[in-house]
Design a protein around this motif. Structure first.
Motif, mmCIF file in Angstrom:
data_model
loop_
_atom_site.group_PDB
_atom_site.id
_atom_site.type_symbol
_atom_site.label_atom_id
_atom_site.label_comp_id
_atom_site.label_asym_id
_atom_site.label_seq_id
_atom_site.Cartn_x
_atom_site.Cartn_y
_atom_site.Cartn_z
ATOM 1 N N THR A 157 0.974 -1.074 -0.009
ATOM 2 C CA THR A 157 0.000 -0.186 -0.183
ATOM 3 C C THR A 157 0.933 1.346 0.021
ATOM 4 N N PRO A 158 0.263 2.470 -0.583
ATOM 5 C CA PRO A 158 1.183 3.603 -0.301
ATOM 6 C C PRO A 158 1.552 3.891 1.128
ATOM 7 N N GLU A 159 0.555 3.627 2.071
ATOM 8 C CA GLU A 159 1.061 3.941 3.407
ATOM 9 C C GLU A 159 2.151 2.934 3.980
ATOM 10 N N ALA A 160 2.005 1.825 3.532
ATOM 11 C CA ALA A 160 3.201 1.129 3.962
ATOM 12 C C ALA A 160 4.415 1.501 3.098
ATOM 13 N N HIS A 161 4.476 2.033 1.978
ATOM 14 C CA HIS A 161 5.536 2.673 1.692
ATOM 15 C C HIS A 161 6.064 3.607 1.929
ATOM 16 N N ALA A 162 5.237 4.596 2.383
ATOM 17 C CA ALA A 162 5.618 5.836 3.014
ATOM 18 C C ALA A 162 6.194 5.451 4.251
ATOM 19 N N VAL A 163 5.787 4.713 5.249
ATOM 20 C CA VAL A 163 6.226 4.286 6.472
ATOM 21 C C VAL A 163 7.646 3.515 6.203
ATOM 22 N N GLY A 164 7.671 2.685 5.286
ATOM 23 C CA GLY A 164 9.171 2.139 4.895
ATOM 24 C C GLY A 164 10.304 3.095 4.537
ATOM 25 N N THR A 165 9.745 4.168 3.668
ATOM 26 C CA THR A 165 10.721 5.202 3.347
ATOM 27 C C THR A 165 11.181 6.131 4.726
ATOM 28 N N GLU A 166 10.131 6.249 5.346
ATOM 29 C CA GLU A 166 10.402 7.147 6.427
ATOM 30 C C GLU A 166 11.518 6.549 7.380
ATOM 31 N N MET A 167 11.120 5.352 7.694
ATOM 32 C CA MET A 167 12.083 4.431 8.565
ATOM 33 C C MET A 167 13.516 4.203 7.986
ATOM 34 N N GLN A 168 13.706 4.103 6.658
ATOM 35 C CA GLN A 168 14.828 4.142 5.985
ATOM 36 C C GLN A 168 15.524 5.213 6.265
ATOM 37 N N ARG A 169 14.956 6.630 6.116
ATOM 38 C CA ARG A 169 15.507 7.916 6.140
ATOM 39 C C ARG A 169 15.869 7.977 7.402
ATOM 40 N N HIS A 170 15.059 7.710 8.572
ATOM 41 C CA HIS A 170 15.476 7.778 9.993
ATOM 42 C C HIS A 170 17.031 6.847 9.985
ATOM 43 N N GLU B 38 20.315 7.410 19.063
ATOM 44 C CA GLU B 38 20.015 8.550 18.058
ATOM 45 C C GLU B 38 18.772 8.458 17.770
ATOM 46 N N LEU B 39 17.997 7.222 17.227
ATOM 47 C CA LEU B 39 16.668 7.071 17.213
ATOM 48 C C LEU B 39 15.928 7.343 18.089
ATOM 49 N N GLU B 40 16.313 6.805 19.240
ATOM 50 C CA GLU B 40 15.435 7.065 20.597
ATOM 51 C C GLU B 40 15.293 8.493 21.119
ATOM 52 N N GLU B 41 16.542 9.343 20.751
ATOM 53 C CA GLU B 41 16.680 10.811 21.204
ATOM 54 C C GLU B 41 15.584 11.390 20.219
ATOM 55 N N ARG B 42 15.319 10.982 18.797
ATOM 56 C CA ARG B 42 14.442 11.585 17.914
ATOM 57 C C ARG B 42 12.915 11.170 18.338
ATOM 58 N N GLY B 43 12.732 10.134 18.936
ATOM 59 C CA GLY B 43 11.540 9.464 19.422
ATOM 60 C C GLY B 43 11.146 8.519 18.391
ATOM 61 N N GLN B 44 11.897 7.967 17.612
ATOM 62 C CA GLN B 44 11.762 6.982 16.623
ATOM 63 C C GLN B 44 11.730 5.676 17.463
#
Length: 169
Positions: free
Chosen positions: A94-107, A161-167
């Protein structure tokens, strides 16, 4: 001097004498003739570069047998990791799953920017490419222990680093 220095035979002789036996061991474990040849070449290349692993507590053939078994097992583990990475879906459903995956990769990539260059290389080779510790050590020309510690420290720093950003990792 506390201990006698045990030397392996000259490399060319070692290769000539044990290559066939090493290939048979690797073939039995790895199950593929071409990959077995790669394992044997990798082991003998490492022996040529760093011959200091033989301590003389066993015969040369026994020691080489153990090195071949361990290297073949590591090769299988790396192959399984690579196969797992290759079988993951290329694109989300889905587009939502794609967006989440892209954002996770960016983080993740932003977190990698916060670790040292060596840690970044080790993390990338291990987590994204699926290489084993010995393979990474050979590629980066660093000791295997350094690979393990760089991986551990890099993971800790990236997660912090991820935890500091709340990810969520």
């Amino acid at each position: 001097m506390d201990a006698a220095v045990i030397a392996l035979p000259p490399f060319a002789e070692l290769y000539r004498q044990y290559r066939t036996r090493a290939l048979a061991i690797a073939r039995r474990i790895v199950g593929d003739a071409d990959e077995a040849e790669d394992v044997v070449q990798d082991v003998f290349t490492r022996l040529a570069q760093r011959p200091g692993g033989f301590d003389g507590r066993s015969s040369c053939s026994t020691w080489l047998h153990r090195v071949m078994v361990n290297s073949s097992i590591n090769w299988l583990r790396a192959r399984k990791r690579r196969e797992r990475l290759q079988h993951e879906p290329e694109s989300p459903a889905t587009p939502e799953a794609h967006a989440v995956g892209t954002e996770m990769q960016r983080h993740f990539e932003e977190a990698l920017d916060k670790v040292s260059e060596q840690q970044r290389q080790v993390l990338w080779l291990r987590e994204m490419r699926g290489y084993s510790y010995p393979e990474i050590a050979a590629m980066l020309r660093i000791p295997e222990g350094t690979v393990k510690s760089a991986l551990h420290r890099g993971r800790q720093r990236a997660l912090a680093e991820l935890e500091e950003r709340g990810q969520q990792p």
